[in-house]
Write a protein that holds these residues in place. Structure first.
Motif, PDB file in Angstrom:
ATOM      1  N   VAL A  43       0.980  -1.264  -0.095  1.00  0.00           N
ATOM      2  CA  VAL A  43       0.072   0.124  -0.038  1.00  0.00           C
ATOM      3  C   VAL A  43       0.842   1.319   0.103  1.00  0.00           C
ATOM      4  CG1 VAL A  43      -1.733   1.492   1.161  1.00  0.00           C
ATOM      5  CG2 VAL A  43      -1.834  -0.829   1.323  1.00  0.00           C
ATOM      6  N   LEU A  44       0.776   2.030  -1.082  1.00  0.00           N
ATOM      7  CA  LEU A  44       1.585   3.449  -1.122  1.00  0.00           C
ATOM      8  C   LEU A  44       0.746   4.535  -0.466  1.00  0.00           C
ATOM      9  CD1 LEU A  44       2.442   3.444  -4.983  1.00  0.00           C
ATOM     10  CD2 LEU A  44       3.951   3.130  -2.773  1.00  0.00           C
ATOM     11  N   SER A  45      -0.609   4.731  -0.620  1.00  0.00           N
ATOM     12  CA  SER A  45      -1.224   5.737   0.065  1.00  0.00           C
ATOM     13  C   SER A  45      -2.903   5.144   0.344  1.00  0.00           C
ATOM     14  CB  SER A  45      -1.230   6.884  -0.689  1.00  0.00           C
ATOM     15  OG  SER A  45      -2.003   6.736  -2.000  1.00  0.00           O
ATOM     16  N   ILE A  46      -3.494   5.896   1.385  1.00  0.00           N
ATOM     17  CA  ILE A  46      -4.822   5.688   1.656  1.00  0.00           C
ATOM     18  C   ILE A  46      -5.323   7.219   1.635  1.00  0.00           C
ATOM     19  CG2 ILE A  46      -6.370   4.944   3.252  1.00  0.00           C
ATOM     20  CD1 ILE A  46      -4.308   3.184   4.434  1.00  0.00           C
ATOM     21  N   HIS A  47      -6.577   7.300   0.821  1.00  0.00           N
ATOM     22  CA  HIS A  47      -7.373   8.763   0.812  1.00  0.00           C
ATOM     23  C   HIS A  47      -8.919   8.282   0.935  1.00  0.00           C
ATOM     24  CE1 HIS A  47      -3.793   9.596  -1.305  1.00  0.00           C
ATOM     25  NE2 HIS A  47      -3.794  10.816  -1.093  1.00  0.00           N
ATOM     26  N   LEU A  48      -9.585   9.126   1.969  1.00  0.00           N
ATOM     27  CA  LEU A  48     -10.794   9.428   2.174  1.00  0.00           C
ATOM     28  C   LEU A  48     -11.501  10.520   1.883  1.00  0.00           C
ATOM     29  CD1 LEU A  48     -10.356   7.735   5.855  1.00  0.00           C
ATOM     30  CD2 LEU A  48     -10.807   6.345   3.630  1.00  0.00           C
ATOM     31  N   ALA A  49     -12.640  10.400   1.445  1.00  0.00           N
ATOM     32  CA  ALA A  49     -13.365  11.790   1.419  1.00  0.00           C
ATOM     33  C   ALA A  49     -14.602  11.462   2.316  1.00  0.00           C
ATOM     34  CB  ALA A  49     -13.810  12.148   0.105  1.00  0.00           C
ATOM     35  N   ARG A 108     -19.933  -0.917  -3.000  1.00  0.00           N
ATOM     36  CA  ARG A 108     -18.932  -0.122  -3.257  1.00  0.00           C
ATOM     37  C   ARG A 108     -18.174   0.241  -2.019  1.00  0.00           C
ATOM     38  NH1 ARG A 108     -17.797   4.056  -8.058  1.00  0.00           N
ATOM     39  NH2 ARG A 108     -15.928   5.061  -7.198  1.00  0.00           N
ATOM     40  N   HIS A 109     -17.638  -0.671  -1.569  1.00  0.00           N
ATOM     41  CA  HIS A 109     -16.814  -0.307  -0.258  1.00  0.00           C
ATOM     42  C   HIS A 109     -15.247   0.383  -0.184  1.00  0.00           C
ATOM     43  CE1 HIS A 109     -19.228  -4.211   1.454  1.00  0.00           C
ATOM     44  NE2 HIS A 109     -19.957  -3.074   1.308  1.00  0.00           N
ATOM     45  N   VAL A 110     -14.611   0.087  -1.203  1.00  0.00           N
ATOM     46  CA  VAL A 110     -13.191   0.622  -1.488  1.00  0.00           C
ATOM     47  C   VAL A 110     -13.020   0.361  -2.943  1.00  0.00           C
ATOM     48  CG1 VAL A 110     -12.327  -1.520  -1.096  1.00  0.00           C
ATOM     49  CG2 VAL A 110     -10.748   0.348  -0.389  1.00  0.00           C
ATOM     50  N   THR A 111     -12.256   1.725  -3.292  1.00  0.00           N
ATOM     51  CA  THR A 111     -11.614   1.736  -4.606  1.00  0.00           C
ATOM     52  C   THR A 111     -10.134   1.397  -4.557  1.00  0.00           C
ATOM     53  OG1 THR A 111     -11.785   3.871  -4.454  1.00  0.00           O
ATOM     54  CG2 THR A 111     -13.425   2.901  -5.847  1.00  0.00           C
ATOM     55  N   VAL A 112      -9.312   0.623  -5.333  1.00  0.00           N
ATOM     56  CA  VAL A 112      -7.926   0.446  -5.146  1.00  0.00           C
ATOM     57  C   VAL A 112      -7.415   0.695  -6.757  1.00  0.00           C
ATOM     58  CG1 VAL A 112      -6.087  -1.233  -4.896  1.00  0.00           C
ATOM     59  CG2 VAL A 112      -8.238  -1.268  -3.630  1.00  0.00           C
ATOM     60  N   GLN A 113      -6.019   1.377  -6.994  1.00  0.00           N
ATOM     61  CA  GLN A 113      -5.479   1.749  -7.911  1.00  0.00           C
ATOM     62  C   GLN A 113      -4.058   1.561  -7.999  1.00  0.00           C
ATOM     63  OE1 GLN A 113      -6.057   6.034  -8.611  1.00  0.00           O
ATOM     64  NE2 GLN A 113      -5.143   6.595  -6.972  1.00  0.00           N
ATOM     65  N   ALA A 114      -3.477   1.313  -8.913  1.00  0.00           N
ATOM     66  CA  ALA A 114      -2.246   0.937  -8.935  1.00  0.00           C
ATOM     67  C   ALA A 114      -1.299   2.155  -9.218  1.00  0.00           C
ATOM     68  CB  ALA A 114      -1.729  -0.137 -10.143  1.00  0.00           C
ATOM     69  N   GLY A 115      -0.063   2.325  -8.606  1.00  0.00           N
ATOM     70  CA  GLY A 115       0.868   3.392  -8.695  1.00  0.00           C
ATOM     71  C   GLY A 115       1.180   3.424  -9.770  1.00  0.00           C
ATOM     72  N   GLU A 116       1.640   2.311 -10.626  1.00  0.00           N
ATOM     73  CA  GLU A 116       2.208   2.138 -11.985  1.00  0.00           C
ATOM     74  C   GLU A 116       1.389   2.653 -12.950  1.00  0.00           C
ATOM     75  OE1 GLU A 116       4.489  -0.465  -9.183  1.00  0.00           O
ATOM     76  OE2 GLU A 116       2.369  -0.193  -9.417  1.00  0.00           O
ATOM     77  N   LEU A 162      -6.231  13.096  -6.063  1.00  0.00           N
ATOM     78  CA  LEU A 162      -7.170  13.525  -7.003  1.00  0.00           C
ATOM     79  C   LEU A 162      -7.949  12.682  -7.780  1.00  0.00           C
ATOM     80  CD1 LEU A 162      -4.980  16.574  -8.141  1.00  0.00           C
ATOM     81  CD2 LEU A 162      -6.786  16.480  -6.358  1.00  0.00           C
ATOM     82  N   THR A 163      -7.645  11.201  -7.921  1.00  0.00           N
ATOM     83  CA  THR A 163      -8.240  10.338  -8.429  1.00  0.00           C
ATOM     84  C   THR A 163      -9.491  10.026  -7.776  1.00  0.00           C
ATOM     85  OG1 THR A 163      -7.088   8.488  -7.836  1.00  0.00           O
ATOM     86  CG2 THR A 163      -6.262   9.571  -9.738  1.00  0.00           C
ATOM     87  N   ARG A 164      -9.476  10.332  -6.290  1.00  0.00           N
ATOM     88  CA  ARG A 164     -10.503   9.692  -5.691  1.00  0.00           C
ATOM     89  C   ARG A 164     -10.839   8.428  -5.363  1.00  0.00           C
ATOM     90  NH1 ARG A 164     -12.962  14.082  -3.898  1.00  0.00           N
ATOM     91  NH2 ARG A 164     -14.996  13.109  -3.150  1.00  0.00           N
ATOM     92  N   ARG A 165      -9.681   7.599  -5.668  1.00  0.00           N
ATOM     93  CA  ARG A 165      -9.632   6.335  -5.277  1.00  0.00           C
ATOM     94  C   ARG A 165      -9.014   6.231  -3.808  1.00  0.00           C
ATOM     95  NH1 ARG A 165     -12.657   6.028  -8.955  1.00  0.00           N
ATOM     96  NH2 ARG A 165     -12.188   5.599 -11.038  1.00  0.00           N
ATOM     97  N   ASN A 166      -9.513   5.054  -3.080  1.00  0.00           N
ATOM     98  CA  ASN A 166      -9.215   5.134  -1.665  1.00  0.00           C
ATOM     99  C   ASN A 166      -7.595   4.353  -1.532  1.00  0.00           C
ATOM    100  OD1 ASN A 166     -12.383   3.928  -1.368  1.00  0.00           O
ATOM    101  ND2 ASN A 166     -11.943   5.713  -0.337  1.00  0.00           N
ATOM    102  N   ILE A 167      -7.381   3.623  -2.168  1.00  0.00           N
ATOM    103  CA  ILE A 167      -6.139   2.924  -1.755  1.00  0.00           C
ATOM    104  C   ILE A 167      -5.240   2.712  -2.936  1.00  0.00           C
ATOM    105  CG2 ILE A 167      -4.934   0.849  -1.105  1.00  0.00           C
ATOM    106  CD1 ILE A 167      -7.273   0.227   0.740  1.00  0.00           C
TER     107      ILE A 167
END
Length: 142
Positions: A4-10, A42-50, A67-72
Motif C-alpha cells: 500500500v502506497l497511500s490511503i485517501h478518504l473523502a 462499493r466499499h473501497v476503490t484500489v488503483q495501481a501506482g504504476e 485527486l483520482t478519488r480512489r481510496n487505496i
C-alpha cells in the motif's frame, strides 16, 4: 512485493480527499470515514501506482493519487479487475466487484485530458469480506 502506497478518504461526495496513514475497514460496510461507508457493494476503490505513472506520462503532468478519488493506491502489481477475484491487503480480504471507470470530473481536478489518460487505468471497486485495519506499507497478496 506489492504494498500500500497511500490511503485517501473523502467524507462526502465532491469534498476533497484527505490522506491518512491507516483506516478501519468494516466487512460488508466500507472504510470508516469514507463517503461510501454503508453502501451495499462499493466499499473501497484500489488503483495501481504504476498505472498512475503511465497515465501521467500520457497526460504530460504528474497525477496526485488523492485527486483520482480512489481510496487505496498500491505498488508492485496490477489491480485485479475480474469480478469475484480476491486479494488481501494487510489483514483485510476483499473481492472485486467491477472496474472503476474514471469520470469527466477528473479533467477539472487534475487537468484537461485526465479522464482519457486514466481510461483502463482507473482501478477497481471492491467489497470488504473481512474487517481490520489497512495501513500504508501493508502487503498486498492474491
Amino acid at each position: 512485493m506489492a504494498t500500500v502506497l497511500s490511503i485517501h478518504l473523502a467524507p462526502a461526495r465532491r469534498l476533497p480527499t484527505r490522506e491518512v496513514d491507516s483506516v478501519v475497514a468494516e466487512a460488508g460496510t466500507g472504510l470508516v470515514g469514507d463517503r461510501y461507508h454503508g453502501t451495499k457493494h462499493r466499499h473501497v476503490t484500489v488503483q495501481a501506482g504504476e498505472a498512475l505513472e503511465a497515465a501521467a506520462a500520457d497526460l504530460g503532468a504528474p497525477i496526485d493519487p488523492g485527486l483520482t478519488r480512489r481510496n487505496i493506491t498500491i505498488s508492485g502489481t496490477e489491480v485485479p479487475t475480474k469480478p469475484g477475484a480476491r486479494l488481501t491487503i494487510g489483514e483485510v480480504e476483499l473481492e472485486v466487484v467491477r472496474i472503476a471507470a474514471p469520470c469527466r470530473l477528473l479533467d477539472d481536478a487534475i487537468g484537461p485530458g485526465a479522464a482519457r489518460a486514466l481510461h483502463a487505468r482507473g482501478g477497481t471497486v471492491l467489497r470488504l469480506l473481512t474487517s481490520g485495519v489497512i495501513r500504508v506499507g501493508d502487503p498486498v497478496t492474491f
